[in-house]
Design a protein around this motif. Structure first.
Motif, PDB file in Angstrom:
ATOM      1  N   CYS A  72       1.175   3.199  -1.953  1.00 11.86           N
ATOM      2  CA  CYS A  72       2.381   4.006  -1.733  1.00 11.86           C
ATOM      3  C   CYS A  72       1.959   5.444  -1.467  1.00 11.86           C
TER       4      CYS A  72
ATOM      5  N   ASP B  26       3.716   8.124  -3.989  1.00  9.37           N
ATOM      6  CA  ASP B  26       3.205   8.204  -5.361  1.00  9.37           C
ATOM      7  C   ASP B  26       1.685   8.216  -5.414  1.00  9.37           C
TER       8      ASP B  26
ATOM      9  N   HIS C 120       8.014   0.153  -1.895  1.00  6.14           N
ATOM     10  CA  HIS C 120       7.629   0.466  -3.262  1.00  6.14           C
ATOM     11  C   HIS C 120       8.889   0.707  -4.091  1.00  6.14           C
TER      12      HIS C 120
ATOM     13  N   CYS D  41       9.917   3.304  -5.364  1.00  2.69           N
ATOM     14  CA  CYS D  41      10.524   4.582  -4.994  1.00  2.69           C
ATOM     15  C   CYS D  41      11.225   4.504  -3.635  1.00  2.69           C
TER      16      CYS D  41
HETATM   17 ZN   LIG Z   1       6.233   5.006  -4.418  1.00  6.17          ZN
END
Ligand SMILES: [Zn+2]
Length: 273
Positions: A215, A218, A228, A230
């Motif tokens: 990701c 992150d 992901h 997020c």
């Molecule tokens: Zn993420």
């Protein structure tokens, strides 16, 4: 007749697991199918082994929630299991229950069934309890390299002991409840060893060929794809793209069954000679 009882019991169990958020909708349908074959063709002994796996693994995913918080995002799915996870964990066991229908006198389907469940149970226990290890795990392909907790391919003392225990929890009833023949303590060792070895094989796949993503938001390695937690699109980092966590679990179950049956056949052959 037994298959109808199997269907009813499996459907009720799957529905309860769905209500308890242990399974999502697709997972509940998959579990009803797997349960119908295993309860319906196998019988109560087979059902007890399957339920032992199912109840202890969903129980462990809920336990120690506080200490595991923040780690769950590293794994591709939450604790509500979907159809992919159900077939990944129970697919090989279902296959052996189906084989039992054709060879009801043979002990081989039971050994394959038990060893595959011991394998996926060992792996689940290692994953769920391994994160409680006080120090970060080491990469199975390079024991000098410490990795972040929850990393695929990471192993630890706690995780390995947990996998041994997870395997024993299946091997014990497998020997005590054997439906076709009385099994000696050797079978307990056989199933326990096969399950534990398969769990290590699972880690080896995780460290080498399992699909892993990254990701960019992150800056973290993850099994999640395409998105992901997020919401960011993850990019392929390493491994075979088709070999996701569900296939790795399936391979783990298959490896456990094959190891147990190969040793079983060799032992029979050596004894016969
Ligand atoms: Zn993420």
């Amino acid at each position: 007749m037994q298959i109808i009882y199997g269907f009813i019991i499996a459907t009720i169990t799957a529905f309860l697991a769905y209500r308890a958020h242990s399974l999502n909708k697709s997972g509940a349908f998959a579990a009803a199918f797997v349960g119908t074959i295993i309860f319906g063709i196998g019988g109560w002994q087979w059902a007890i082994l399957l339920l032992t796996f199912f109840i202890t693994s969903s129980g462990l995913s809920r336990a120690f929630k506080k200490r595991k918080e923040g780690l769950s995002e590293k794994f591709s799915k939450g604790h509500e299991r979907d159809a992919g996870q159900v077939f990944g964990n129970g697919g090989v066991a279902t296959l052996f229950a189906a084989i039992h229908a054709f060879y009801p006198e043979s002990i081989i389907p039971w050994i394959g069934f038990a060893a595959s469940l011991a394998a996926v149970n060992a792996d689940t226990w290692a994953t769920e309890l391994g994160v409680l290890n006080p120090t970060p795990p080491r990469m199975i392909t390079n024991l000098r390299k410490r990795v972040e907790k929850g990393t695929s391919g990471g192993i630890s003392l706690w995780g390995t002991l947990a996998s041994l225990l997870g395997s024993i929890v299946i091997a014990m009833p497998a020997v005590l409840l054997s439906p076709t023949a009385t099994l000696s303590a050797n079978y307990f060792l056989l199933i326990t060893a096969a399950g534990t070895a398969a769990s290590l094989f699972d880690s080896l796949l995780g460290a080498t060929v399992q699909a892993m993503y990254y990701c960019p938001t992150d800056k973290k390695e993850t099994e999640k794809h395409p998105l992901h937690t997020c919401g960011t699109q993850t990019v392929h980092l390493r491994g075979w793209k088709w070999l996701d966590n569900d296939w790795v679990n399936f391979a783990c179950g298959a490896f456990g069954a094959v190891i147990a049956l190969v040793i079983f056949v060799i032992a029979l052959y050596v004894i016969a000679v």
